[in-house]
Design a protein around this motif. Structure first.
Motif, PDB file in Angstrom:
ATOM      1  N   SER A 109       0.738  -1.147  -0.132  1.00 55.02           N
ATOM      2  CA  SER A 109      -0.037  -0.106   0.143  1.00 55.02           C
ATOM      3  C   SER A 109       0.840   1.173   0.057  1.00 55.02           C
ATOM      4  O   SER A 109       1.608   1.397   0.883  1.00 55.02           O
ATOM      5  N   ASN A 136      -0.373   5.658  -6.782  1.00 53.40           N
ATOM      6  CA  ASN A 136      -1.632   5.619  -5.833  1.00 53.40           C
ATOM      7  C   ASN A 136      -2.208   4.012  -6.119  1.00 53.40           C
ATOM      8  O   ASN A 136      -3.001   3.726  -6.857  1.00 53.40           O
ATOM      9  N   GLU A 138      -3.575   0.585  -5.769  1.00 47.13           N
ATOM     10  CA  GLU A 138      -5.030   0.151  -5.467  1.00 47.13           C
ATOM     11  C   GLU A 138      -6.223   1.339  -5.153  1.00 47.13           C
ATOM     12  O   GLU A 138      -6.955   1.103  -4.562  1.00 47.13           O
ATOM     13  N   HIS A 140      -5.742   3.656  -2.732  1.00 47.50           N
ATOM     14  CA  HIS A 140      -5.843   3.839  -1.654  1.00 47.50           C
ATOM     15  C   HIS A 140      -6.051   5.193  -1.059  1.00 47.50           C
ATOM     16  O   HIS A 140      -6.781   5.519   0.058  1.00 47.50           O
ATOM     17  N   ASP A 142      -7.765   8.817  -1.673  1.00 46.55           N
ATOM     18  CA  ASP A 142      -9.005   9.331  -2.171  1.00 46.55           C
ATOM     19  C   ASP A 142      -8.572  10.620  -2.594  1.00 46.55           C
ATOM     20  O   ASP A 142      -8.461  11.530  -1.556  1.00 46.55           O
ATOM     21  N   PHE A 148      -6.074   9.776   2.907  1.00 43.96           N
ATOM     22  CA  PHE A 148      -5.466   8.022   2.665  1.00 43.96           C
ATOM     23  C   PHE A 148      -6.727   7.323   3.451  1.00 43.96           C
ATOM     24  O   PHE A 148      -6.763   7.550   4.737  1.00 43.96           O
ATOM     25  N   CYS A 150      -7.068   3.528   5.047  1.00 38.23           N
ATOM     26  CA  CYS A 150      -6.342   2.298   5.259  1.00 38.23           C
ATOM     27  C   CYS A 150      -7.457   1.122   4.812  1.00 38.23           C
ATOM     28  O   CYS A 150      -8.235   0.830   5.317  1.00 38.23           O
ATOM     29  N   ARG A 151      -6.704   0.245   4.028  1.00 43.79           N
ATOM     30  CA  ARG A 151      -7.390  -0.950   3.492  1.00 43.79           C
ATOM     31  C   ARG A 151      -6.538  -2.138   3.900  1.00 43.79           C
ATOM     32  O   ARG A 151      -6.952  -3.142   4.073  1.00 43.79           O
ATOM     33  N   SER A 206      -9.858   1.251   7.697  1.00 42.82           N
ATOM     34  CA  SER A 206     -10.848   2.322   7.395  1.00 42.82           C
ATOM     35  C   SER A 206     -10.160   3.581   8.046  1.00 42.82           C
ATOM     36  O   SER A 206     -11.041   4.734   8.237  1.00 42.82           O
ATOM     37  N   GLU A 208      -8.226   6.869   8.523  1.00 42.98           N
ATOM     38  CA  GLU A 208      -8.088   7.944   7.537  1.00 42.98           C
ATOM     39  C   GLU A 208      -7.035   8.820   7.886  1.00 42.98           C
ATOM     40  O   GLU A 208      -6.821   9.201   9.189  1.00 42.98           O
TER      41      GLU A 208
END
Length: 245
Positions: A109, A136, A138, A140, A142, A148, A150-151, A206, A208
């Protein structure tokens, strides 16, 4: 004379009459009831002799026979208590190397974005929005929100670079959700300079991370132009909380 003859005739008749038999009941021929203690009729014998058989075993003993076949084993008994630990043996020789294992799936990421426009403070806080993408993965980051997301939970490294504005204060925060984590600050000066800030953050799913410009109660700004990129924001995953397989 006649009287003598009558007497002799009576005596002859008496001699011919058998003596009376003893009285018997109709059931005397049956066995006496069990437990009555009475002896069964012997049939004319007053005593029956007891006969005992005797066998001399020494005469009948033969030769010793062959050994029989082994019987089936019995059931195992209960397990006994463990014994004491024996002495340590000598070190064995090194074995052969095993086959290579499956490679772990490395999770990635990362992002790097920039801004080509200056920004002044307003009456409320502002998120620093970017207009240029360098990396950028995947999606991740916006770009519409300037955040950013978090995934992949884990530890991340973030860095922000800004250019100050002459005679204006520069006052920004690196935010995790709604919490200030690190400040980017420069006092007003007649010279514009580059300022930088870095931080490592542990993120859950999730979370930010974004850059917030302080509100107008403290007049501040950041500088950029359409030709060069003066403002950048970067981040990448250092170690995931759960390694992929």
């Amino acid at each position: 004379m006649l009287g003598v003859l009558l007497l002799l005739s009576l005596i002859s008749l008496v001699a011919l009459v058998p003596p009376p038999a003893p009285c018997r009941q109709c059931c005397d021929h049956l066995e006496p009831p069990e437990g009555s203690g009475a002896q069964p009729p012997i049939g004319g014998f007053n005593y029956v002799p007891e006969v005992r058989t005797y066998i001399n075993m020494t005469i009948l003993k033969g030769d010793k026979g062959d050994r029989g076949e082994r019987g089936t084993p019995g059931k195992p008994g209960h397990i006994g208590p463990p014994g004491s630990i024996g002495p340590m043996g000598s070190k064995g020789s090194k074995g052969q190397a095993g086959p290579p294992g499956d490679p772990c799936k490395i999770q990635y990421s990362a992002f790097s974005v920039g801004r080509r426009k200056s920004l002044h403070s307003l009456e409320s806080y502002q998120a620093l929005v970017f207009d240029t993408v360098f990396v950028n993965l995947e999606e991740h980051f916006d770009m519409f929100k300037g955040k950013f997301i978090c995934r992949i939970p884990g530890i991340y490294y973030f860095n922000v670079n800004i250019h100050t504005w002459n005679f204006k204060e520069t006052y920004l925060h690196i935010m995790q959700n709604d919490v200030e984590k690190a400040i980017v600050y420069a006092q007003p000066s007649d010279r514009s300079i580059m300022q930088s800030q870095s931080v490592m953050l542990e993120l859950d799913l999730s979370h930010e991370v974004w850059i917030r410009l302080y509100k107008r109660e403290r007049e501040n700004a950041v500088y950029s132009d359409d030709v060069d990129v003066y403002i950048t924001f970067n981040g990448y995953l250092i170690k995931a909380s759960v390694e992929g397989k």
